[in-house]
Design an enzyme around this catalytic site. Structure first.
Site, PDB file in Angstrom:
ATOM      1  N   ARG A   7     -26.433  -6.961  63.134  1.00  0.00           N
ATOM      2  CA  ARG A   7     -25.580  -7.350  62.002  1.00  0.00           C
ATOM      3  C   ARG A   7     -26.217  -8.567  61.350  1.00  0.00           C
ATOM      4  O   ARG A   7     -26.381  -9.605  61.988  1.00  0.00           O
ATOM      5  CB  ARG A   7     -24.158  -7.667  62.463  1.00  0.00           C
TER       6      ARG A   7
ATOM      7  N   HIS B 291     -22.413  -0.532  55.621  1.00  0.00           N
ATOM      8  CA  HIS B 291     -21.752  -0.587  56.935  1.00  0.00           C
ATOM      9  C   HIS B 291     -21.617   0.853  57.456  1.00  0.00           C
ATOM     10  O   HIS B 291     -20.522   1.398  57.555  1.00  0.00           O
ATOM     11  CB  HIS B 291     -20.383  -1.252  56.794  1.00  0.00           C
TER      12      HIS B 291
ATOM     13  N   GLN C  39     -19.207   2.032  60.401  1.00  0.00           N
ATOM     14  CA  GLN C  39     -17.797   2.097  60.013  1.00  0.00           C
ATOM     15  C   GLN C  39     -17.473   3.480  59.426  1.00  0.00           C
ATOM     16  O   GLN C  39     -16.408   4.054  59.689  1.00  0.00           O
ATOM     17  CB  GLN C  39     -17.511   1.004  58.972  1.00  0.00           C
TER      18      GLN C  39
ATOM     19  N   ASP D 112     -10.543  -3.182  51.472  1.00  0.00           N
ATOM     20  CA  ASP D 112     -11.289  -4.117  52.329  1.00  0.00           C
ATOM     21  C   ASP D 112     -11.078  -5.513  51.749  1.00  0.00           C
ATOM     22  O   ASP D 112     -10.556  -5.677  50.634  1.00  0.00           O
ATOM     23  CB  ASP D 112     -12.781  -3.726  52.338  1.00  0.00           C
TER      24      ASP D 112
ATOM     25  N   CYS E 285     -10.935  -1.334  57.099  1.00  0.00           N
ATOM     26  CA  CYS E 285     -11.924  -1.468  58.182  1.00  0.00           C
ATOM     27  C   CYS E 285     -11.570  -2.612  59.126  1.00  0.00           C
ATOM     28  O   CYS E 285     -12.041  -2.644  60.252  1.00  0.00           O
ATOM     29  CB  CYS E 285     -13.307  -1.684  57.577  1.00  0.00           C
TER      30      CYS E 285
ATOM     31  N   ARG F 103     -14.108   3.434  66.245  1.00  0.00           N
ATOM     32  CA  ARG F 103     -15.411   2.765  66.221  1.00  0.00           C
ATOM     33  C   ARG F 103     -16.134   3.003  67.549  1.00  0.00           C
ATOM     34  O   ARG F 103     -17.325   3.253  67.592  1.00  0.00           O
ATOM     35  CB  ARG F 103     -15.254   1.252  65.980  1.00  0.00           C
TER      36      ARG F 103
END
Ligand code: CP
Ligand code: NVA
Length: 327
Positions: free
Chosen positions: A112, A140, A143, A234, A274, A302
Site C-alpha cells: 500500500r 484499489h 477492494q 467512499d 469500502c 476482503r
C-alpha cells in the site's frame, strides 16, 4: 493445481491485470474459500502457501486490508513478514534495488503506497516476486474483488444490474469501474466537476466491458441513483489529501448519501462503502446503519478475496472440486 484457477500474470496491480474471465474466477474462488473456511485446517487449501513467505509493506494506514491479508496468508499455511515502509519504499535505496532484495527472500509482497508508478517500477524490477496492490492513489483492485462477491451474494446474477457510485472519482471508484465493466454491471458515477473519474478510466472500462455493461458519468446524484440496485460511496478526502479536506467538505456536500437520496434508488437498494466511513459527511448514520447497508459483508469478503487472489497468483490452488459462480 486446478487449471481453472491458474493465471499467467505475476502481479495484481490493477483489476485490468486480469482478463474478465480470470477476474470472475477469482470471485468464484473467493466464494469457494468462504464456504470452506469453517473447516479450518481441514479445508483443502489450508496448506496451499506452506513454505511461502508474503511481505506486507504499508506506507499508509490500514485496518481491513492489512488484517485480512495477514489472516489470509496464515489460513493458507504461509508466513507473513511485516516490512518497514520507510526502509523499503525508495527513501534509503532505489525501489528497483528493494525489489531485487525482496525477491531473494519472499514469494509475494502486498504493497500500500501513494504512487501507482512506484508500484509498477517495483513489480518490473523483480522478475519472480508477485506484487499485489493493496491501494495506491490511483487504484484499489483488492477492494473490487470483495465488492463484486458481496454484490453477487445479495443480488444474485449481476449482468444488467445497475450500481450508482456517488462521490469522488478516486481509487475505489476506478477499480469498481474496471470490475463492474468486466462482470457486465452498469455503473453510474456521480461526482462534482473536477472530481470525476479520469477519462483514462472511462476508456479502460469501455475497453473491457462485457455483456453490454455501460459506465455513465453524472454530476446530479439523484439522476445517478435513479432505479439503482446499490448505492456506493467512499470518503471525500482520501489518504494523502488531508490538506484539501475543508474544500472537499464544501464541494462534496450535495453528494452526501442520505435517506432522501436513497429514496430515489430502486426499491430495497443496498448501501455500500469500502470503509472507513465518516458519518455526517459522505453518508448519514441512518443510511450507514440501515437494513440495506452491506458494508460489513464487504469488509468480511476482503478476507476471502485476498485468499483467492493469492491462490491464483501463486498458482497454489490444490486439486479439488471448484464450484464457480455465475455472475
Ligand atoms: N477498505 C480498506 O481498504 O480499508 P483499510 O484502509 O482499513 O485497509
Ligand atoms: N479512497 C480511500 C480508500 C480507503 C480504503 C483512500 O484512498 O483513503
Amino acid at each position: 493445481m486446478t487449471p481453472a484457477t491458474v493465471v499467467q500474470h505475476k502481479d495484481f496491480l490493477s483489476v485490468l491485470d486480469f482478463e474478465a474471465a480470470e477476474f470472475e474466477r477469482c470471485v468464484g474462488l473467493a466464494a469457494q474459500v468462504k464456504r470452506v473456511r469453517a473447516l479450518g485446517r481441514e479445508a483443502p487449501m489450508a496448506e496451499a502457501l506452506s513454505g511461502r513467505h508474503v511481505g506486507l509493506l504499508f506506507d499508509k494506514p490500514s485496518l481491513r486490508t492489512r488484517t485480512t491479508f495477514e489472516i489470509a496468508v496464515r489460513e493458507l499455511g504461509g508466513e507473513v513478514v511485516a516490512l518497514q515502509a520507510d526502509a523499503a519504499l525508495g527513501r534509503r535505496e532505489p525501489v528497483a534495488d528493494v525489489a531485487r532484495n525482496l525477491e531473494r527472500w519472499l514469494h509475494a509482497v502486498v504493497v500500500r503506497t501513494f504512487s501507482q508508478r512506484l508500484l509498477v517500477a517495483l513489480a518490473a524490477a523483480a522478475h519472480c516476486l508477485h506484487v499485489v496492490n493493496a491501494l495506491t492513489d490511483e487504484e484499489h483492485p483488492c477492494q473490487a474483488i470483495a465488492d463484486i462477491l458481496t454484490l453477487h451474494e445479495h443480488l444474485g446474477r449481476l449482468r444488467g444490474r445497475t450500481i450508482a457510485y456517488v462521490g469522488d472519482g478516486n481509487n475505489v471508484a476506478t477499480s469498481l469501474a474496471h470490475a463492474a465493466a468486466m462482470v457486465g454491471l452498469h455503473l453510474h458515477v456521480a461526482s462534482p466537476a473536477g472530481y470525476q473519474l479520469p477519462d483514462r478510466v472511462v476508456q479502460q472500462a469501455a475497453a473491457v466491458a462485457r455483456c453490454g455493461a455501460r459506465l455513465r458519468l453524472f454530476t446530479d446524484p439523484v439522476a445517478a441513483v435513479a432505479g439503482a440496485d446499490a448505492v456506493y460511496t467512499d470518503t471525500w478526502t482520501s489518504m494523502g489529501q488531508e490538506h484539501e479536506a475543508e474544500v472537499r467538505r464544501h464541494v462534496f456536500a450535495p453528494y452526501q448519501v442520505n435517506e432522501e437520496l436513497m429514496s430515489h434508488a430502486g426499491p430495497g437498494a443496498l448501501f455500500m462503502h469500502c470503509l472507513p466511513a465518516h458519518r455526517g459527511e459522505e453518508v448519514t448514520e441512518a443510511v450507514f446503519e440501515s437494513k440495506g447497508s452491506i458494508v460489513f459483508d464487504q469488509a468480511e469478503n476482503r478476507l476471502h478475496g485476498q485468499k483467492a487472489l493469492l491462490l491464483m497468483l501463486l498458482n497454489t490452488m490444490p486439486d479439488c472440486e471448484l464450484r464457480m459462480v455465475d455472475l
